[in-house]
Scaffold this motif. Structure first.
Motif, PDB file in Angstrom:
ATOM      1  N   GLU A   1       1.061  -1.069  -0.223  1.00  0.00           N
ATOM      2  CA  GLU A   1      -0.043   0.181   0.191  1.00  0.00           C
ATOM      3  C   GLU A   1       1.141   1.232  -0.317  1.00  0.00           C
ATOM      4  OE1 GLU A   1      -4.057   0.732   2.470  1.00  0.00           O
ATOM      5  OE2 GLU A   1      -2.718   1.142   3.259  1.00  0.00           O
ATOM      6  N   ALA A   2       0.599   2.624  -1.405  1.00  0.00           N
ATOM      7  CA  ALA A   2       1.710   3.296  -0.940  1.00  0.00           C
ATOM      8  C   ALA A   2       0.678   4.871  -1.383  1.00  0.00           C
ATOM      9  CB  ALA A   2       2.528   3.011  -2.400  1.00  0.00           C
ATOM     10  N   LEU A   3       1.861   5.394  -1.159  1.00  0.00           N
ATOM     11  CA  LEU A   3       1.427   7.261  -0.685  1.00  0.00           C
ATOM     12  C   LEU A   3       0.842   7.605  -2.852  1.00  0.00           C
ATOM     13  CD1 LEU A   3      -0.180   8.788   1.136  1.00  0.00           C
ATOM     14  CD2 LEU A   3       1.813   9.615   1.173  1.00  0.00           C
ATOM     15  N   GLY A   4      -0.250   7.880  -2.953  1.00  0.00           N
ATOM     16  CA  GLY A   4       0.519   8.017  -4.573  1.00  0.00           C
ATOM     17  C   GLY A   4      -0.067   9.376  -4.814  1.00  0.00           C
TER      18      GLY A   4
ATOM     19  N   VAL B   1       6.455   8.092   3.325  1.00  0.00           N
ATOM     20  CA  VAL B   1       7.023   7.480   2.193  1.00  0.00           C
ATOM     21  C   VAL B   1       5.767   8.295   0.864  1.00  0.00           C
ATOM     22  CG1 VAL B   1       8.127   6.295   0.621  1.00  0.00           C
ATOM     23  CG2 VAL B   1       8.852   6.828   3.265  1.00  0.00           C
ATOM     24  N   GLY B   2       6.448   9.031   0.097  1.00  0.00           N
ATOM     25  CA  GLY B   2       5.565   9.230  -0.905  1.00  0.00           C
ATOM     26  C   GLY B   2       4.593  10.582  -0.922  1.00  0.00           C
ATOM     27  N   ALA B   3       4.705  11.524  -0.113  1.00  0.00           N
ATOM     28  CA  ALA B   3       4.243  12.443   0.552  1.00  0.00           C
ATOM     29  C   ALA B   3       4.691  13.714   0.199  1.00  0.00           C
ATOM     30  CB  ALA B   3       3.767  12.649   1.999  1.00  0.00           C
ATOM     31  N   PRO B   4       3.816  14.662  -0.459  1.00  0.00           N
ATOM     32  CA  PRO B   4       4.386  16.066  -0.883  1.00  0.00           C
ATOM     33  C   PRO B   4       5.208  16.653   0.636  1.00  0.00           C
ATOM     34  CG  PRO B   4       1.677  16.013  -0.835  1.00  0.00           C
ATOM     35  CD  PRO B   4       2.342  14.573  -0.951  1.00  0.00           C
ATOM     36  N   VAL B   5       5.820  17.463   0.698  1.00  0.00           N
ATOM     37  CA  VAL B   5       6.185  18.419   1.290  1.00  0.00           C
ATOM     38  C   VAL B   5       6.330  19.664   1.332  1.00  0.00           C
ATOM     39  CG1 VAL B   5       8.229  18.351   3.363  1.00  0.00           C
ATOM     40  CG2 VAL B   5       7.323  15.792   2.564  1.00  0.00           C
ATOM     41  N   TYR B   6       5.738  20.083   2.047  1.00  0.00           N
ATOM     42  CA  TYR B   6       5.538  21.988   2.201  1.00  0.00           C
ATOM     43  C   TYR B   6       6.690  22.897   3.593  1.00  0.00           C
ATOM     44  CZ  TYR B   6       2.195  20.691  -1.446  1.00  0.00           C
ATOM     45  OH  TYR B   6       1.151  20.445  -1.862  1.00  0.00           O
ATOM     46  N   ASN B   7       6.773  23.812   2.799  1.00  0.00           N
ATOM     47  CA  ASN B   7       7.533  24.796   4.078  1.00  0.00           C
ATOM     48  C   ASN B   7       5.726  25.353   4.103  1.00  0.00           C
ATOM     49  OD1 ASN B   7       6.668  27.153   2.134  1.00  0.00           O
ATOM     50  ND2 ASN B   7       8.971  27.415   1.836  1.00  0.00           N
ATOM     51  N   LEU B   8       6.329  26.337   5.845  1.00  0.00           N
ATOM     52  CA  LEU B   8       5.209  27.479   6.377  1.00  0.00           C
ATOM     53  C   LEU B   8       4.457  28.255   5.233  1.00  0.00           C
ATOM     54  CD1 LEU B   8       6.265  27.554   9.540  1.00  0.00           C
ATOM     55  CD2 LEU B   8       4.885  25.718   8.858  1.00  0.00           C
ATOM     56  N   GLY B   9       4.524  28.564   4.082  1.00  0.00           N
ATOM     57  CA  GLY B   9       4.055  29.726   3.089  1.00  0.00           C
ATOM     58  C   GLY B   9       3.598  28.896   2.539  1.00  0.00           C
ATOM     59  N   GLY B  10       3.489  27.419   2.296  1.00  0.00           N
ATOM     60  CA  GLY B  10       2.182  26.742   0.951  1.00  0.00           C
ATOM     61  C   GLY B  10       3.570  26.157  -0.354  1.00  0.00           C
ATOM     62  N   ASP B  11       4.988  26.597  -0.376  1.00  0.00           N
ATOM     63  CA  ASP B  11       5.408  25.687  -1.287  1.00  0.00           C
ATOM     64  C   ASP B  11       6.160  24.602  -1.412  1.00  0.00           C
ATOM     65  OD1 ASP B  11       6.123  28.722  -2.634  1.00  0.00           O
ATOM     66  OD2 ASP B  11       7.194  29.178  -0.416  1.00  0.00           O
ATOM     67  N   LEU B  12       5.877  23.968  -2.224  1.00  0.00           N
ATOM     68  CA  LEU B  12       6.176  22.851  -2.840  1.00  0.00           C
ATOM     69  C   LEU B  12       7.566  22.470  -2.548  1.00  0.00           C
ATOM     70  CD1 LEU B  12       4.853  19.568  -2.409  1.00  0.00           C
ATOM     71  CD2 LEU B  12       5.137  20.057  -5.114  1.00  0.00           C
ATOM     72  N   LEU B  13       8.305  22.085  -1.673  1.00  0.00           N
ATOM     73  CA  LEU B  13       9.660  21.594  -1.316  1.00  0.00           C
ATOM     74  C   LEU B  13      10.152  20.105  -2.392  1.00  0.00           C
ATOM     75  CD1 LEU B  13      10.202  22.344   1.895  1.00  0.00           C
ATOM     76  CD2 LEU B  13      10.522  23.335   0.014  1.00  0.00           C
ATOM     77  N   GLY B  14       9.127  19.191  -2.384  1.00  0.00           N
ATOM     78  CA  GLY B  14       9.335  17.893  -3.241  1.00  0.00           C
ATOM     79  C   GLY B  14       9.081  17.491  -2.361  1.00  0.00           C
ATOM     80  N   PHE B  15       9.364  16.292  -2.279  1.00  0.00           N
ATOM     81  CA  PHE B  15       8.577  14.478  -1.456  1.00  0.00           C
ATOM     82  C   PHE B  15       9.319  13.790  -1.455  1.00  0.00           C
ATOM     83  CE2 PHE B  15       6.468  16.205  -5.879  1.00  0.00           C
ATOM     84  CZ  PHE B  15       4.788  15.903  -5.172  1.00  0.00           C
ATOM     85  N   THR B  16       8.914  13.169  -0.305  1.00  0.00           N
ATOM     86  CA  THR B  16      10.074  12.274   0.640  1.00  0.00           C
ATOM     87  C   THR B  16      10.117  10.521  -0.482  1.00  0.00           C
ATOM     88  OG1 THR B  16       8.723  13.096   2.414  1.00  0.00           O
ATOM     89  CG2 THR B  16       9.988  10.640   2.279  1.00  0.00           C
ATOM     90  N   LEU B  17      11.057  10.622  -0.903  1.00  0.00           N
ATOM     91  CA  LEU B  17      10.953   9.688  -0.961  1.00  0.00           C
ATOM     92  C   LEU B  17      12.229   8.284  -0.366  1.00  0.00           C
ATOM     93  CD1 LEU B  17      11.302  10.843  -4.409  1.00  0.00           C
ATOM     94  CD2 LEU B  17       9.623   9.283  -3.597  1.00  0.00           C
ATOM     95  N   VAL B  18      12.655   6.908  -0.920  1.00  0.00           N
ATOM     96  CA  VAL B  18      13.685   5.981  -0.451  1.00  0.00           C
ATOM     97  C   VAL B  18      14.604   6.181  -0.580  1.00  0.00           C
ATOM     98  CG1 VAL B  18      14.047   3.742   0.275  1.00  0.00           C
ATOM     99  CG2 VAL B  18      11.475   4.590   0.703  1.00  0.00           C
ATOM    100  N   ARG B  19      15.611   6.113   0.094  1.00  0.00           N
ATOM    101  CA  ARG B  19      17.212   6.141  -0.443  1.00  0.00           C
ATOM    102  C   ARG B  19      17.876   5.414   0.457  1.00  0.00           C
ATOM    103  NH1 ARG B  19      21.404  11.586  -0.085  1.00  0.00           N
ATOM    104  NH2 ARG B  19      19.597  11.732  -2.057  1.00  0.00           N
ATOM    105  N   ARG B  20      18.177   3.884  -0.953  1.00  0.00           N
ATOM    106  CA  ARG B  20      19.055   2.481  -0.750  1.00  0.00           C
ATOM    107  C   ARG B  20      20.525   2.945  -0.639  1.00  0.00           C
ATOM    108  NH1 ARG B  20      14.956  -0.049  -4.964  1.00  0.00           N
ATOM    109  NH2 ARG B  20      15.074   2.157  -5.489  1.00  0.00           N
TER     110      ARG B  20
END
Length: 288
Positions: free
Chosen positions: A76-79, A220-239
């Motif tokens: 089950e993954a976040l999309g 993991v898989g979630a979009p991540v924002y700063n307090l100003g509402g700017d999208l910073l990126g996505f949480t992914l997995v680094r192996r």
């Protein structure tokens, strides 16, 4: 003349006032975080859904039987919907957990044995927040970013398409600094009705190799924002690509992987998104 008791009360009262004033910025910042989180829940959560997969896991090596042999496993993954066509960004390591497992070298009775795990994604289902679901498939995978893109198996009906709300990605110019507040937009599991969840955190470290990423976001898989509402990126997995070595007792072996959730900059993801959109457009034309 003031009594000794009154003389003691005055400095104590002053200290309490000063402490309250000192705590005020923290309280104001807590309100700022809460307000930003609630706004994201209202404006971004419609783009977040869940992807379920069925993975056929193959285990090879002399000790494969001890590890349970070949088996099927549900994931089950976040999309995140990023295009009206149904193009969805997912974490590869969550959708296909077998990709997280590197060859395991096991010392059994003084002899090294190696077990290799691989997995093939046999089924993908796209599940919308309202309970609607339909089959999907992986369109494109970028291994070094832990990024597969999922699309519906068949062309969507107008009713299905209307339920998809693409996330506005932005230009990817916002970058967090150490200890900045960050907010992840995610959903709980199906057992918890896939409710929206906002997880606050802070940037704990900046990674510079092999590419820039930040620690502090764990969904993991979630979009991540700063307090100003700017999208910073996505949480992914680094192996890390390491091989695990351990002493194993018969019947007590577990397979594992060494990996870390990291916040991948949006600027690294946008070029791949464009590539995925081109592939999705080709698929749509072919399906016509």
């Amino acid at each position: 003349q003031r009594s000794p008791t009154q003389n003691l009360k005055a400095p104590m009262k002053n200290r309490m006032i000063l402490a309250a004033i000192a705590a005020l910025p923290c309280l104001l910042r807590a309100d700022e975080v809460a307000d930003a989180g609630r706004k994201l829940a209202e404006t971004k959560a419609a783009s977040i859904l869940q992807i379920e997969g069925v993975v056929e896991i193959s285990i090879e090596g002399k000790l494969a039987g001890m590890a349970g042999g070949n088996q099927e496993q549900k994931s089950e993954a976040l999309g995140t919907v990023i295009d009206k066509s149904g193009l969805i960004l997912v974490s590869d390591g969550i959708l296909n957990p077998a990709k997280m497992m590197k060859p395991m070298s096991v010392n059994v009775g003084g002899e090294q044995q190696t077990i290799t795990v691989s997995g093939q994604l046999k089924e993908v289902r796209i599940k919308l927040p309202d309970g609607t679901e339909f089959p999907g498939r992986v369109l494109l995978t970028v291994d070094d970013l832990d990024l597969p893109f999922v699309v519906p198996e068949k062309a969507l009906t107008p009713e299905q398409s209307a339920k998809l709300v693409p996330l506005e990605l932005g230009a990817g110019t916002a970058k967090p600094a150490l200890l900045d507040y960050i907010l992840s937009v995610t959903r709980l599991s199906r057992e918890m009705n896939s409710e929206v969840s906002i997880r606050p955190g802070r940037v704990l470290a900046t990674l510079t190799k092999p590419r820039t990423a930040w620690l502090g976001a764990n969904d993991v898989g979630a979009p991540v924002y700063n307090l100003g509402g700017d999208l910073l990126g996505f949480t992914l997995v680094r192996r890390d690509g390491a091989t695990s070595t351990s002493e194993v007792r018969p019947g007590a072996m577990q397979m594992g992987a060494r990996a870390e959730p990291v916040l991948v900059p949006l600027s690294d993801i946008l070029p791949v998104v464009e590539q995925a959109r081109e592939e999705a457009a080709k698929k749509a034309k072919k399906d016509e």
